[in-house]
Design an enzyme around this catalytic site. Structure first.
Site, mmCIF file in Angstrom:
data_model
loop_
_atom_site.group_PDB
_atom_site.id
_atom_site.type_symbol
_atom_site.label_atom_id
_atom_site.label_comp_id
_atom_site.label_asym_id
_atom_site.label_seq_id
_atom_site.Cartn_x
_atom_site.Cartn_y
_atom_site.Cartn_z
ATOM 1 N N CYS A 145 -7.434 -9.680 1.380
ATOM 2 C CA CYS A 145 -7.184 -8.684 0.327
ATOM 3 C C CYS A 145 -6.293 -9.211 -0.792
ATOM 4 C CB CYS A 145 -6.570 -7.432 0.938
ATOM 5 S SG CYS A 145 -7.516 -6.806 2.337
ATOM 6 N N HIS A 289 1.098 -3.078 -3.401
ATOM 7 C CA HIS A 289 -0.152 -3.205 -2.634
ATOM 8 C C HIS A 289 -0.412 -1.917 -1.862
ATOM 9 C CE1 HIS A 289 -3.386 -5.104 -0.443
ATOM 10 N NE2 HIS A 289 -2.804 -4.856 0.715
ATOM 11 N N GLU A 300 6.161 -3.862 3.119
ATOM 12 C CA GLU A 300 6.242 -4.138 1.688
ATOM 13 C C GLU A 300 7.498 -3.511 1.079
ATOM 14 O OE1 GLU A 300 3.570 -3.848 -2.421
ATOM 15 O OE2 GLU A 300 2.938 -2.742 -0.633
ATOM 16 N N LYS A 319 -3.894 2.781 -4.763
ATOM 17 C CA LYS A 319 -4.986 2.947 -3.793
ATOM 18 C C LYS A 319 -5.226 4.412 -3.445
ATOM 19 C CE LYS A 319 -4.755 -1.747 -2.036
ATOM 20 N NZ LYS A 319 -3.762 -2.262 -3.011
ATOM 21 N N HIS A 324 -9.058 1.159 -1.239
ATOM 22 C CA HIS A 324 -8.697 -0.258 -1.131
ATOM 23 C C HIS A 324 -9.930 -1.092 -1.453
ATOM 24 C CE1 HIS A 324 -7.079 -3.979 -0.098
ATOM 25 N NE2 HIS A 324 -6.705 -3.791 1.141
ATOM 26 N N PHE A 385 -5.186 -9.372 5.355
ATOM 27 C CA PHE A 385 -5.298 -9.706 6.771
ATOM 28 C C PHE A 385 -5.079 -11.209 6.973
ATOM 29 C CE2 PHE A 385 -8.468 -6.011 7.555
ATOM 30 C CZ PHE A 385 -7.420 -5.155 7.816
#
Length: 398
Positions: A145, A289, A300, A319, A324, A385
């Site tokens: 991502c 993110h 985060e 998002k 996403h 990931f």
């Protein structure tokens, strides 16, 4: 897109296709039109959905940058001095799935010869180079991502070090497919949409909210035109902001879960600031993110607090609006970050009325907020990931 972000609208919808029947989660952020209908059929039939979205975004970016519709030839630009840098995880997973289905149901002669070239993740980059006649380079970054953000970062360096004068950089992804949806659901990573079913208003994707329950899969494309400053000013280009720097790191923690300490994220943030010649006090906004998973948002947030200190920096997470977009997320969110600097306005975070107290950040909610004047740097984060961390640092031009 920009107007929708400011207005707090979202594009997450129920998946009504027969192929999604029986899935435990049937919501996603999908493009509401068929991109294949927006291009001539002979072109469209040779592109997967991610490439279609990428080509359309590249055309918009090219003309918005002040170049002539059609590409380098029409614009009088040396095509050898222009590059493409795109991020993608899979691109479009459906092409291979459909090819396999045809093989099993109708035999090898039913499989299109276009199946293989339309399956590769690099198809968006190659089709953009073909469409706009860009011959300098066409690269693809695959880092989960973080792909779109890393692709932009690599393009910054290609321009910075004189390899190209102009780069189209971002991401394109179209992986709202049954198998991908089922896999994410099996990981218990997806928001299931039950909040909406209970009558809870707003987006089912709820970044930083106390009742967040996972991300919402999405698709799309976002592209920036990066250009050497002297090249842009010589032609009188409209400049949205400076692409000042970028940073990378790796968690080395788990194949899917984020490192709860946020150490790798903090390292990428610090590297982006250092590459931009900036310090934490220069940061006026963070485009987070924030996928709306419990662990990811906490990691985060902890990293941002560690790097930015006690300052109240307005943070937004898009998002909730978009879902996403996987490898395209960094591209679309970088476009939003550039527009935030250009318009001096921070879009609100949607999904959830209140922020989880454990987040400890100034999350913008409810309405847009004026960008603070006491600094000039915006950070745009993407994490993937496997521990891929990428951060862009964009600077206001005055």
């Amino acid at each position: 897109m920009w107007r929708g972000l400011l207005d707090g609208r979202h594009g997450i919808r129920e998946l009504r296709g027969a192929e999604f029947e029986g899935l435990p989660v049937r919501i996603a952020g999908v493009v509401p039109v068929d991109p294949g209908e927006l291009l001539p059929r002979p072109l469209a039939r040779r592109m997967n959905r991610a490439a279609l979205l990428g080509v359309l975004a590249a055309r918009e970016a090219w003309t918005d940058a002040g170049y002539t519709e059609g590409g380098t030839r029409e614009s009088g630009v040396d095509p050898d001095r222009v590059g493409v840098s795109m991020g993608a995880i899979l691109g479009d997973a459906s092409v291979l799935v459909n090819g396999d289905r045809r093989l099993r149901e109708r035999g090898p002669r039913a499989v299109s010869p276009l199946t293989t070239p339309m399956t590769v993740p690099s198809q968006a980059a190659s089709q953009i180079s073909l469409d706009l006649h860009i011959t300098g380079e066409a690269r693809t970054v695959t880092s989960a991502c973080a792909s779109g953000t890393e692709a932009i970062g690599q393009a910054i360096d290609r321009v910075r070090y004189g390899r190209v004068d102009i780069a189209l950089a971002g991401g394109a992804e179209a992986v709202v497919t049954p198998a991908i949806m089922a896999s994410f659901a099996a990981m218990r990573a997806l928001a299931d949409g039950t909040a909406a079913a209970r009558g809870v208003k707003g987006s089912p994707s709820r970044p930083f909210a106390g009742d967040r329950g996972g991300f919402v899969n999405g698709e799309g494309a976002g592209i920036l035109v990066l250009e050497a400053e002297e090249h842009a000013r010589a032609r009188g280009a409209r400049i949205y902001c400076e692409a000042a720097g970028w940073g990378l790191s790796a968690d080395a923690h788990h194949m899917a879960a984020p490192d709860p300490t946020g150490r790798g994220v903090a390292l990428a943030l610090r590297r982006a600031l250092r590459d931009a010649g900036a310090v934490a006090a220069d940061v006026v906004h963070v485009n987070a993110h924030a996928t709306a998973t419990v662990e990811g948002d906490l990691a985060e947030a902890g990293a941002l607090r560690a790097v930015l200190g006690r300052r109240s920096v307005p943070v937004t997470a898009l998002k909730g609006h978009l879902g996403h977009l996987q490898g395209a997320a960094g591209g679309v969110e970088a476009v939003a970050a550039a527009l935030t600097l250009h318009h001096a306005l921070v879009p609100p975070t949607v999904g959830g009325d209140t922020t989880d107290e454990a987040i400890g950040l100034d999350v913008v909610r409810g309405a847009p907020r004026d960008l603070p004047e006491d600094g000039d740097v915006v950070l745009s984060n993407s994490f993937g990931f496997g521990g891929h961390n990428a951060v862009l640092a964009l600077r206001r031009t005055r």
